[in-house]
Motif scaffolding. Structure first.
Motif, PDB file in Angstrom:
ATOM      1  N   TYR A 209       0.819  -1.205   0.000  1.00  0.00           N
ATOM      2  CA  TYR A 209       0.000   0.000   0.000  1.00  0.00           C
ATOM      3  C   TYR A 209       0.859   1.265   0.000  1.00  0.00           C
ATOM      4  N   ALA A 210       0.215   2.367  -0.354  1.00  0.00           N
ATOM      5  CA  ALA A 210       0.791   3.698  -0.209  1.00  0.00           C
ATOM      6  C   ALA A 210      -0.188   4.530   0.607  1.00  0.00           C
ATOM      7  N   GLN A 211       0.339   5.281   1.557  1.00  0.00           N
ATOM      8  CA  GLN A 211      -0.485   6.109   2.436  1.00  0.00           C
ATOM      9  C   GLN A 211      -0.006   7.550   2.355  1.00  0.00           C
ATOM     10  N   TYR A 212      -0.916   8.428   1.955  1.00  0.00           N
ATOM     11  CA  TYR A 212      -0.564   9.835   1.761  1.00  0.00           C
ATOM     12  C   TYR A 212      -1.372  10.690   2.720  1.00  0.00           C
ATOM     13  N   GLU A 213      -0.685  11.510   3.513  1.00  0.00           N
ATOM     14  CA  GLU A 213      -1.327  12.378   4.495  1.00  0.00           C
ATOM     15  C   GLU A 213      -0.929  13.830   4.222  1.00  0.00           C
ATOM     16  N   PRO A 214      -1.689  14.535   3.398  1.00  0.00           N
ATOM     17  CA  PRO A 214      -1.346  15.935   3.123  1.00  0.00           C
ATOM     18  C   PRO A 214      -1.535  16.834   4.336  1.00  0.00           C
ATOM     19  N   THR A 215      -2.459  16.451   5.235  1.00  0.00           N
ATOM     20  CA  THR A 215      -2.689  17.181   6.480  1.00  0.00           C
ATOM     21  C   THR A 215      -2.908  16.173   7.598  1.00  0.00           C
ATOM     22  N   LYS A 216      -2.954  16.659   8.827  1.00  0.00           N
ATOM     23  CA  LYS A 216      -3.155  15.778   9.975  1.00  0.00           C
ATOM     24  C   LYS A 216      -4.556  15.189  10.016  1.00  0.00           C
ATOM     25  N   TRP A 217      -5.517  15.827   9.332  1.00  0.00           N
ATOM     26  CA  TRP A 217      -6.898  15.355   9.424  1.00  0.00           C
ATOM     27  C   TRP A 217      -7.359  14.588   8.187  1.00  0.00           C
ATOM     28  N   LEU A 218      -6.476  14.394   7.185  1.00  0.00           N
ATOM     29  CA  LEU A 218      -6.885  13.730   5.941  1.00  0.00           C
ATOM     30  C   LEU A 218      -5.837  12.701   5.523  1.00  0.00           C
ATOM     31  N   THR A 219      -6.318  11.476   5.180  1.00  0.00           N
ATOM     32  CA  THR A 219      -5.424  10.390   4.774  1.00  0.00           C
ATOM     33  C   THR A 219      -6.000   9.671   3.558  1.00  0.00           C
ATOM     34  N   PHE A 220      -5.139   9.422   2.553  1.00  0.00           N
ATOM     35  CA  PHE A 220      -5.513   8.637   1.376  1.00  0.00           C
ATOM     36  C   PHE A 220      -4.757   7.308   1.407  1.00  0.00           C
ATOM     37  N   LEU A 221      -5.468   6.230   1.081  1.00  0.00           N
ATOM     38  CA  LEU A 221      -4.872   4.895   1.043  1.00  0.00           C
ATOM     39  C   LEU A 221      -5.135   4.268  -0.317  1.00  0.00           C
TER      40      LEU A 221
ATOM     41  N   ASP B  22      -7.636 -10.600   9.507  1.00  0.00           N
ATOM     42  CA  ASP B  22      -6.671 -10.997   8.481  1.00  0.00           C
ATOM     43  C   ASP B  22      -7.065 -10.529   7.077  1.00  0.00           C
ATOM     44  N   ILE B  23      -8.274 -10.013   6.884  1.00  0.00           N
ATOM     45  CA  ILE B  23      -8.704  -9.569   5.563  1.00  0.00           C
ATOM     46  C   ILE B  23      -7.949  -8.294   5.170  1.00  0.00           C
ATOM     47  N   ARG B  24      -7.470  -8.264   3.943  1.00  0.00           N
ATOM     48  CA  ARG B  24      -6.807  -7.082   3.395  1.00  0.00           C
ATOM     49  C   ARG B  24      -7.668  -6.536   2.255  1.00  0.00           C
ATOM     50  N   PHE B  25      -8.019  -5.272   2.346  1.00  0.00           N
ATOM     51  CA  PHE B  25      -8.878  -4.644   1.347  1.00  0.00           C
ATOM     52  C   PHE B  25      -8.063  -4.283   0.106  1.00  0.00           C
ATOM     53  N   ASP B  26      -8.658  -4.516  -1.079  1.00  0.00           N
ATOM     54  CA  ASP B  26      -8.051  -4.136  -2.350  1.00  0.00           C
ATOM     55  C   ASP B  26      -8.790  -2.916  -2.899  1.00  0.00           C
ATOM     56  N   GLY B  27      -8.077  -1.810  -3.091  1.00  0.00           N
ATOM     57  CA  GLY B  27      -8.733  -0.653  -3.673  1.00  0.00           C
ATOM     58  C   GLY B  27      -8.213   0.645  -3.087  1.00  0.00           C
ATOM     59  N   PHE B  28      -9.161   1.557  -2.799  1.00  0.00           N
ATOM     60  CA  PHE B  28      -8.793   2.901  -2.345  1.00  0.00           C
ATOM     61  C   PHE B  28      -9.701   3.314  -1.192  1.00  0.00           C
ATOM     62  N   ALA B  29      -9.152   4.138  -0.301  1.00  0.00           N
ATOM     63  CA  ALA B  29      -9.933   4.625   0.834  1.00  0.00           C
ATOM     64  C   ALA B  29      -9.472   6.032   1.197  1.00  0.00           C
ATOM     65  N   VAL B  30     -10.410   6.796   1.766  1.00  0.00           N
ATOM     66  CA  VAL B  30     -10.124   8.145   2.250  1.00  0.00           C
ATOM     67  C   VAL B  30     -10.615   8.234   3.691  1.00  0.00           C
ATOM     68  N   LYS B  31      -9.760   8.754   4.569  1.00  0.00           N
ATOM     69  CA  LYS B  31     -10.128   8.902   5.978  1.00  0.00           C
ATOM     70  C   LYS B  31      -9.918  10.354   6.408  1.00  0.00           C
ATOM     71  N   SER B  32     -10.858  10.870   7.171  1.00  0.00           N
ATOM     72  CA  SER B  32     -10.711  12.213   7.728  1.00  0.00           C
ATOM     73  C   SER B  32     -11.166  12.196   9.183  1.00  0.00           C
ATOM     74  N   LYS B  33     -10.638  13.114   9.970  1.00  0.00           N
ATOM     75  CA  LYS B  33     -10.993  13.180  11.389  1.00  0.00           C
ATOM     76  C   LYS B  33     -10.905  14.623  11.866  1.00  0.00           C
ATOM     77  N   LYS B  34     -11.668  14.914  12.931  1.00  0.00           N
ATOM     78  CA  LYS B  34     -11.658  16.247  13.507  1.00  0.00           C
ATOM     79  C   LYS B  34     -11.995  16.139  14.991  1.00  0.00           C
ATOM     80  N   THR B  35     -11.204  16.809  15.824  1.00  0.00           N
ATOM     81  CA  THR B  35     -11.410  16.811  17.266  1.00  0.00           C
ATOM     82  C   THR B  35     -12.255  18.019  17.657  1.00  0.00           C
ATOM     83  N   VAL B  36     -13.304  17.766  18.456  1.00  0.00           N
ATOM     84  CA  VAL B  36     -14.191  18.832  18.907  1.00  0.00           C
ATOM     85  C   VAL B  36     -14.301  18.795  20.437  1.00  0.00           C
ATOM     86  N   PHE B  37     -14.735  19.895  21.006  1.00  0.00           N
ATOM     87  CA  PHE B  37     -14.952  20.052  22.456  1.00  0.00           C
ATOM     88  C   PHE B  37     -13.657  19.987  23.267  1.00  0.00           C
TER      89      PHE B  37
END
Length: 272
Positions: free
Chosen positions: A165-177, A195-210
């Motif tokens: 895989y390749a993991q790209y994080e342009p910012t702390k709150w956004l990740t591309f896989l 043990d399952i490994r996903f084939d394809g692409f994914a996008v993850k984002s996060k934000k801390t509140v309060f």
């Protein structure tokens, strides 16, 4: 004792005292040397000559070529790319004997010996990009296990691509896989096997509140993925899985956390 030997001993004494970087020790060494000169035991020329001889002896103790080798190693360390320095390797081997009981009339227990071998590496190319790969035992028709049964008259066992895989994080709150990777979603083993490994692409984002308020600190997350399942070549449509999940992780006290998530209902693989 020979005068030359006395000079060297005295010089070693003075160097030892001076090496402590103590003002009192420096004054002691200077007083001793002046007293010896005043008594006519040694002269300033003798001290200078003995000091030169000690320096020459110390240089002779250093093996030839050491300085050149150290310089070469320092140069190689500077020339080595950062991604090579940041590479980490991991691996494990597990052997297991298991018996599966089959109750009932005529049921025979299933006894088998299994092996699991995994090896991989990951590296940080730069502050935003990471890549990794891993090899493992198993079989092509068992995505939920990297174990392999020892059987078939000592035949060689297959090694498969477990993840890449390749993991790209342009910012702390956004990740591309992209590639073949572990599940990016929040779940338990009742829904997805670890043990399952996903084939394809994914996008993850996060934000801390309060954070810093009277309300519990909470991290909101959003995950979306597209995963090809079957590439049909007979004119039928290709099969693919699209997953969308959002959720939150709430911090309770100093150590406890509460996490929950909601997903669209398209989940084709159950844990086994």
């Amino acid at each position: 004792m020979h005068k030359k030997g006395i000079l060297i001993i005295i010089l070693f004494l003075s160097l030892f005292l001076a090496s402590s970087q103590n003002t009192f020790a420096d004054q002691q060494a200077e007083i001793i040397l002046k007293a010896l000169i005043n008594k006519g035991i040694i002269t300033q020329s003798d001290i200078d000559s003995a000091a030169q001889e000690v320096k020459t002896d110390k240089k002779a103790e250093v093996p030839e070529g050491v300085e050149e080798r150290v310089t070469a190693l320092e140069k190689n360390a500077k020339d080595t790319p950062k991604w090579v320095k940041n590479t980490e390797f991991s691996g494990d081997l597990r052997l297991r004997y298991e018996m599966i009981e089959k109750p009932g009339p005529g049921g025979e227990n299933d006894n088998r010996t299994r092996v699991r071998f995994r090896y991989g590496a990951k590296t940080k190319v730069n502050d935003q990009l990471k890549i990794g790969f891993g090899l493992a035992t198993g079989s092509s028709d068992a995505p939920t296990s990297t174990n392999q049964t020892l059987e078939q008259e000592f035949q060689s066992k297959a090694i498969w691509l477990n993840y890449a895989y390749a993991q790209y994080e342009p910012t702390k709150w956004l990740t591309f896989l992209g590639g073949k990777f572990e599940s990016p979603f929040f779940h338990t083993d009742m829904l997805w096997d670890s043990d399952i490994r996903f084939d394809g692409f994914a996008v993850k984002s996060k934000k801390t509140v309060f954070k810093g308020t009277k309300l519990p600190e909470t991290e909101l997350f959003l995950v979306s993925g597209y995963f090809p399942l079957d590439n049909n070549t007979a004119g039928a449509s290709d099969l693919a899985l699209s997953v969308f999940q959002f959720g939150e992780e709430m911090k309770i006290g100093e150590t406890a956390k509460l996490k929950s998530g909601f997903s669209n209902p398209t989940w084709p693989f159950a844990s086994t």
